[in-house]
Motif scaffolding. Structure first.
Motif, PDB file in Angstrom:
ATOM      1  N   LEU A   1       4.658   4.140  15.066  1.00 46.48           N
ATOM      2  CA  LEU A   1       5.972   2.830  14.826  1.00 46.48           C
ATOM      3  C   LEU A   1       6.847   3.538  13.510  1.00 46.48           C
ATOM      4  CD1 LEU A   1       3.703  -0.234  13.366  1.00 46.48           C
ATOM      5  CD2 LEU A   1       5.428   0.743  14.966  1.00 46.48           C
ATOM      6  N   LYS A   2       6.116   4.408  13.085  1.00 49.06           N
ATOM      7  CA  LYS A   2       6.780   5.118  11.872  1.00 49.06           C
ATOM      8  C   LYS A   2       7.915   7.066  12.991  1.00 49.06           C
ATOM      9  CE  LYS A   2       5.191   5.320   8.341  1.00 49.06           C
ATOM     10  NZ  LYS A   2       4.590   6.862   6.816  1.00 49.06           N
ATOM     11  N   HIS A   3       7.537   7.120  14.159  1.00 51.66           N
ATOM     12  CA  HIS A   3       7.984   8.372  14.955  1.00 51.66           C
ATOM     13  C   HIS A   3       8.746   7.952  15.428  1.00 51.66           C
ATOM     14  CE1 HIS A   3       8.453  11.616  17.287  1.00 51.66           C
ATOM     15  NE2 HIS A   3       8.384  10.953  18.664  1.00 51.66           N
ATOM     16  N   SER A   4       8.202   6.864  16.504  1.00 52.36           N
ATOM     17  CA  SER A   4       9.380   5.766  17.493  1.00 52.36           C
ATOM     18  C   SER A   4      10.442   4.942  16.830  1.00 52.36           C
ATOM     19  CB  SER A   4       9.119   4.643  18.160  1.00 52.36           C
ATOM     20  OG  SER A   4       7.678   4.611  17.389  1.00 52.36           O
TER      21      SER A   4
ATOM     22  N   SER B   1      10.852  -1.046  20.862  1.00 51.68           N
ATOM     23  CA  SER B   1       9.302  -1.043  21.608  1.00 51.68           C
ATOM     24  C   SER B   1       9.244   0.040  22.728  1.00 51.68           C
ATOM     25  CB  SER B   1       9.742  -2.593  21.785  1.00 51.68           C
ATOM     26  OG  SER B   1       8.415  -2.755  22.928  1.00 51.68           O
ATOM     27  N   GLU B   2      10.673  -0.359  23.558  1.00 51.06           N
ATOM     28  CA  GLU B   2      11.135   0.863  25.286  1.00 51.06           C
ATOM     29  C   GLU B   2      10.289   2.064  24.582  1.00 51.06           C
ATOM     30  OE1 GLU B   2      14.479   1.540  27.627  1.00 51.06           O
ATOM     31  OE2 GLU B   2      14.995   0.904  26.358  1.00 51.06           O
ATOM     32  N   ILE B   3      11.081   2.585  23.395  1.00 50.40           N
ATOM     33  CA  ILE B   3      10.502   4.296  22.918  1.00 50.40           C
ATOM     34  C   ILE B   3       9.301   4.135  22.587  1.00 50.40           C
ATOM     35  CG2 ILE B   3      11.479   5.745  20.873  1.00 50.40           C
ATOM     36  CD1 ILE B   3      13.605   4.614  21.245  1.00 50.40           C
ATOM     37  N   PHE B   4       8.873   3.330  21.468  1.00 52.28           N
ATOM     38  CA  PHE B   4       7.621   3.065  21.415  1.00 52.28           C
ATOM     39  C   PHE B   4       6.371   3.492  22.293  1.00 52.28           C
ATOM     40  CE2 PHE B   4       3.332   1.250  20.003  1.00 52.28           C
ATOM     41  CZ  PHE B   4       2.337   1.824  18.913  1.00 52.28           C
ATOM     42  N   GLN B   5       6.977   2.792  23.242  1.00 57.39           N
ATOM     43  CA  GLN B   5       5.356   2.476  24.633  1.00 57.39           C
ATOM     44  C   GLN B   5       5.845   4.270  25.499  1.00 57.39           C
ATOM     45  OE1 GLN B   5       4.744  -1.484  26.695  1.00 57.39           O
ATOM     46  NE2 GLN B   5       7.355  -1.886  25.299  1.00 57.39           N
ATOM     47  N   ALA B   6       7.002   4.425  25.369  1.00 56.00           N
ATOM     48  CA  ALA B   6       7.399   5.531  25.975  1.00 56.00           C
ATOM     49  C   ALA B   6       6.305   6.612  25.168  1.00 56.00           C
ATOM     50  CB  ALA B   6       8.509   5.604  26.074  1.00 56.00           C
ATOM     51  N   GLN B   7       6.148   7.270  24.232  1.00 52.99           N
ATOM     52  CA  GLN B   7       5.461   7.691  23.210  1.00 52.99           C
ATOM     53  C   GLN B   7       6.121   9.382  23.586  1.00 52.99           C
ATOM     54  OE1 GLN B   7       1.647   7.760  22.822  1.00 52.99           O
ATOM     55  NE2 GLN B   7       1.592   5.997  24.204  1.00 52.99           N
TER      56      GLN B   7
ATOM     57  N   ILE C   1       0.678  -0.695  -0.336  1.00 51.87           N
ATOM     58  CA  ILE C   1      -0.233  -0.062   0.117  1.00 51.87           C
ATOM     59  C   ILE C   1       1.105   1.745   0.075  1.00 51.87           C
ATOM     60  CG2 ILE C   1      -1.579   0.994   1.773  1.00 51.87           C
ATOM     61  CD1 ILE C   1      -2.955  -1.421   2.454  1.00 51.87           C
ATOM     62  N   SER C   2       1.782   1.291   1.104  1.00 49.51           N
ATOM     63  CA  SER C   2       2.800   2.756   1.196  1.00 49.51           C
ATOM     64  C   SER C   2       4.338   2.256   1.253  1.00 49.51           C
ATOM     65  CB  SER C   2       2.011   3.448   1.870  1.00 49.51           C
ATOM     66  OG  SER C   2       2.263   3.313   3.183  1.00 49.51           O
ATOM     67  N   GLU C   3       4.815   3.132   0.526  1.00 53.32           N
ATOM     68  CA  GLU C   3       6.181   3.078   1.693  1.00 53.32           C
ATOM     69  C   GLU C   3       6.899   4.692   1.500  1.00 53.32           C
ATOM     70  OE1 GLU C   3       9.640   1.963  -1.776  1.00 53.32           O
ATOM     71  OE2 GLU C   3       8.475   0.542  -1.435  1.00 53.32           O
ATOM     72  N   SER C   4       8.047   4.134   2.649  1.00 56.72           N
ATOM     73  CA  SER C   4       8.695   5.619   2.946  1.00 56.72           C
ATOM     74  C   SER C   4       9.765   5.450   3.806  1.00 56.72           C
ATOM     75  CB  SER C   4       7.999   6.507   3.812  1.00 56.72           C
ATOM     76  OG  SER C   4       7.284   5.845   5.052  1.00 56.72           O
ATOM     77  N   PHE C   5      10.552   6.318   3.363  1.00 56.66           N
ATOM     78  CA  PHE C   5      12.590   6.645   3.933  1.00 56.66           C
ATOM     79  C   PHE C   5      11.883   7.416   5.587  1.00 56.66           C
ATOM     80  CE2 PHE C   5      12.676   4.896  -0.033  1.00 56.66           C
ATOM     81  CZ  PHE C   5      13.844   4.437   0.108  1.00 56.66           C
ATOM     82  N   ILE C   6      12.638   6.561   6.711  1.00 55.79           N
ATOM     83  CA  ILE C   6      12.885   7.328   7.528  1.00 55.79           C
ATOM     84  C   ILE C   6      14.042   7.964   8.795  1.00 55.79           C
ATOM     85  CG2 ILE C   6      11.695   6.760  10.411  1.00 55.79           C
ATOM     86  CD1 ILE C   6       9.459   6.712   9.001  1.00 55.79           C
ATOM     87  N   LYS C   7      14.007   8.544   8.448  1.00 55.59           N
ATOM     88  CA  LYS C   7      15.515   8.705   9.073  1.00 55.59           C
ATOM     89  C   LYS C   7      15.704   9.202  10.268  1.00 55.59           C
ATOM     90  CE  LYS C   7      17.376  11.298   4.847  1.00 55.59           C
ATOM     91  NZ  LYS C   7      18.603  11.901   4.852  1.00 55.59           N
ATOM     92  N   PRO C   8      16.936   9.430  10.682  1.00 51.01           N
ATOM     93  CA  PRO C   8      17.073   9.362  12.564  1.00 51.01           C
ATOM     94  C   PRO C   8      16.336  11.106  12.677  1.00 51.01           C
ATOM     95  CG  PRO C   8      19.073   8.862  11.569  1.00 51.01           C
ATOM     96  CD  PRO C   8      18.489   9.001  10.264  1.00 51.01           C
ATOM     97  N   GLN C   9      15.900  11.501  13.672  1.00 51.80           N
ATOM     98  CA  GLN C   9      14.625  12.153  13.912  1.00 51.80           C
ATOM     99  C   GLN C   9      15.970  13.952  13.829  1.00 51.80           C
ATOM    100  OE1 GLN C   9      13.804  12.615  18.291  1.00 51.80           O
ATOM    101  NE2 GLN C   9      12.075  13.949  17.125  1.00 51.80           N
ATOM    102  N   TYR C  10      16.847  13.044  14.732  1.00 55.07           N
ATOM    103  CA  TYR C  10      18.205  14.659  13.894  1.00 55.07           C
ATOM    104  C   TYR C  10      19.515  13.269  14.190  1.00 55.07           C
ATOM    105  CZ  TYR C  10      18.711  13.361  19.434  1.00 55.07           C
ATOM    106  OH  TYR C  10      19.272  12.884  20.524  1.00 55.07           O
TER     107      TYR C  10
ATOM    108  N   ASP D   1      -8.104   4.912  11.183  1.00 59.03           N
ATOM    109  CA  ASP D   1      -8.305   5.578  12.294  1.00 59.03           C
ATOM    110  C   ASP D   1      -7.056   4.024  12.994  1.00 59.03           C
ATOM    111  OD1 ASP D   1      -9.536   6.589  11.474  1.00 59.03           O
ATOM    112  OD2 ASP D   1     -10.775   7.444  13.337  1.00 59.03           O
ATOM    113  N   PHE D   2      -7.643   3.514  13.326  1.00 61.42           N
ATOM    114  CA  PHE D   2      -6.708   2.414  14.112  1.00 61.42           C
ATOM    115  C   PHE D   2      -4.984   1.889  13.484  1.00 61.42           C
ATOM    116  CE2 PHE D   2      -4.709  -1.456  14.664  1.00 61.42           C
ATOM    117  CZ  PHE D   2      -4.182  -2.172  15.748  1.00 61.42           C
ATOM    118  N   ILE D   3      -4.945   1.988  12.119  1.00 61.00           N
ATOM    119  CA  ILE D   3      -3.701   0.989  11.318  1.00 61.00           C
ATOM    120  C   ILE D   3      -3.480   2.805  11.313  1.00 61.00           C
ATOM    121  CG2 ILE D   3      -4.953   1.727   9.159  1.00 61.00           C
ATOM    122  CD1 ILE D   3      -2.410  -0.933  10.068  1.00 61.00           C
ATOM    123  N   LYS D   4      -4.010   3.674  10.915  1.00 59.63           N
ATOM    124  CA  LYS D   4      -3.420   4.998  10.696  1.00 59.63           C
ATOM    125  C   LYS D   4      -2.720   5.345  11.988  1.00 59.63           C
ATOM    126  CE  LYS D   4      -3.842  10.305   9.479  1.00 59.63           C
ATOM    127  NZ  LYS D   4      -2.603  10.354   9.982  1.00 59.63           N
ATOM    128  N   THR D   5      -2.432   5.389  12.881  1.00 61.02           N
ATOM    129  CA  THR D   5      -2.622   6.202  14.079  1.00 61.02           C
ATOM    130  C   THR D   5      -1.343   4.704  14.248  1.00 61.02           C
ATOM    131  OG1 THR D   5      -4.541   6.729  15.379  1.00 61.02           O
ATOM    132  CG2 THR D   5      -2.324   6.002  16.892  1.00 61.02           C
TER     133      THR D   5
END
Length: 457
Positions: free
Chosen positions: A70-73, A190-196, A11-20, A61-65
């Motif tokens: 996942l991408k942010h973490s 997983s740790e970072i995902f859960q810490a949000q 359905i989609s693909e993107s590239f994720i870089k380190p936040q900084y 909504d569930f899958i979008k969130t």
């Protein structure tokens, strides 16, 4: 009505870089002998299957969130594991002709993130006796070798949505790290995902300072100029792949038996289980009595080195240990005898052995070729039940199962995973030629030790 099996829909693909970018990520990362030896192997492909939680809102909504989180973490995790957002680079040299292969951590689009869906259920994946081949398409980098990291991402995450589940499949370039490092990355994500949050202090920051023997220049030139000299592609024969579950009680019983038969108390659970697998697969293959057979165990060098390397060392630090005998000897003797052989291989794996391997490699560099490692008379035990697999959560509770991709599989490859219920239970993923698998399934010694899984696995 067509009965074609459902196919994955991308359905989609993107590239994720380190936040900084950390300052250190702007420097080249030079690879060690342990890393460079992996150039012709496949990526590591492991993933977890989760049940979709019941939602108040719509599934969309569930899958979008979920995907956004996942991408942010992942982008926050890549700040700490920045080599995974890079690419391999080769610098060719003349006089003498050689190649320097290193990681450029910053000049890259980043890690890849794919979202796909599949019109199947968790039960379609877990209830068949054999692992269905569709599982291979839950991972990116199918059949890629690590050298392909020059043009392919070093890390790719594929999130596959099933009717009632979510599979998070991760493929990581094996030149960048071994199983210890792979699960370290996964656990931190997983740790970072859960810490949000953004400014999260993680439990185990990775150590990126690569290990080289004292006095050795970390810039290692390989004596090759063309990839054909050190890269080969391996296509496995048709295999059956099946999961077998061993409860902690069953393993404790086997361990007690092996120790009693060898008149010792030193044989470990894992040495015992490996010996059982070695014996039963050898019997299932009906090998001639004088046929040499090996049981190879992949061992983590970190704790064996003096001074020891931290478990947070990010990279490869693996060594293949080997028990060797003939098929006749292996089956004439008891389980304890085979387990003691493996115990001796483990005990003899010392700091000196590790350093000697590195010294020999530096004098004459080699790149492992799967086609040579693959040997239809032997067994290779990979992965480890010590890795924290089921502790990884992404807002959907505990995973219901772990599965792996096509990578690094051949006749006699057995991967060991933490059992779902923990407590020392183990799941073995066994790959064998179809006729050998049928014989193993009716092998009394083996099937007596196998337990019923906690659910359809």
């Amino acid at each position: 009505m067509s009965t074609n099996p459902p196919k994955i829909r991308y359905i989609s693909e993107s590239f994720i870089k380190p936040q900084y970018a950390l300052e250190e990520s702007k420097r080249p990362l030079y690879l060690t002998p342990w890393d460079l030896a992996m150039l012709s192997a496949n990526y590591i492909q492991k993933g977890l299957l989760f049940t979709k939680p019941p939602t108040e809102n719509s599934q969309e909504d569930f899958i979008k969130t979920l995907l956004d989180r996942l991408k942010h973490s992942l982008s926050v995790t890549l700040v700490h594991f920045y080599p995974l957002a890079g690419r391999l680079v080769t610098q060719k040299n003349e006089n003498p002709s050689s190649s320097l292969i290193f990681v450029d951590c910053s000049n890259s689009p980043g890690a890849k993130f794919i979202y796909a869906d599949l019109d199947m259920t968790i039960s379609d994946i877990l209830s068949p006796i054999d692992v269905p081949s569709i599982v291979q398409s839950f991972f990116d980098h199918d059949r890629a070798v690590n050298y392909d990291g020059h043009t392919m991402p070093l890390l790719s995450i594929q999130v596959t949505e099933l009717k009632d589940g979510i599979f998070i499949g991760c493929s990581m370039n094996h030149c960048l790290g071994d199983g210890t490092s792979y699960w370290h990355f996964f656990n931190t994500w997983s740790e970072i995902f859960q810490a949000q949050g953004n400014n999260i202090s993680i439990t185990r920051p990775p150590i990126h300072k690569r290990w080289f023997p004292d006095g050795v220049n970390p810039i290692i030139n390989l004596p090759f100029t063309h990839q054909d000299e050190f890269i080969s592609r391996f296509e496995a024969p048709k295999l059956r792949e099946r999961m077998f579950h061993f409860s902690s009680e069953s393993i404790a019983k086997l361990k007690a038996k092996a120790n009693a038969e060898s008149n010792t108390n030193k044989i470990s659970s894992f040495q015992t289980l490996s010996a059982l697998v070695w014996r039963c697969i050898t019997r299932a293959r009906r090998l001639p009595c004088d046929q040499i057979t090996n049981c190879n165990l992949s061992a983590n060098n970190r704790s064996r080195m003096e001074p020891s390397l931290s478990n947070d060392y990010f990279g490869n630090s693996l060594h293949a240990l080997r028990g060797v005998t003939t098929a006749g000897e292996l089956l004439e003797h008891n389980l304890g005898w085979a387990a003691w052989k493996l115990h001796e291989a483990v005990v003899n794996h010392t700091d000196q052995v590790v350093r000697d391997w590195v010294d020999t490699w530096l004098q004459s560099p080699i790149v492992y070729q799967l086609i040579k490692i693959f040997n239809k008379y032997s067994v290779m035990m990979g992965s480890s039940p010590r890795f924290n697999m089921y502790g990884n959560e992404f807002g959907m509770g505990k995973a219901v199962a772990l599965r792996s991709g096509y990578a690094n599989k051949f006749d006699g490859k057995v991967s060991s995973y933490q059992g779902y219920e923990g407590g020392g239970s183990i799941d073995l993923e066994v790959c064998l030629q179809p006729d050998s698998m049928s014989a193993l399934e009716s092998d009394e010694e083996f099937m007596d030790a196998v337990s019923l899984p906690h659910q359809l696995h």
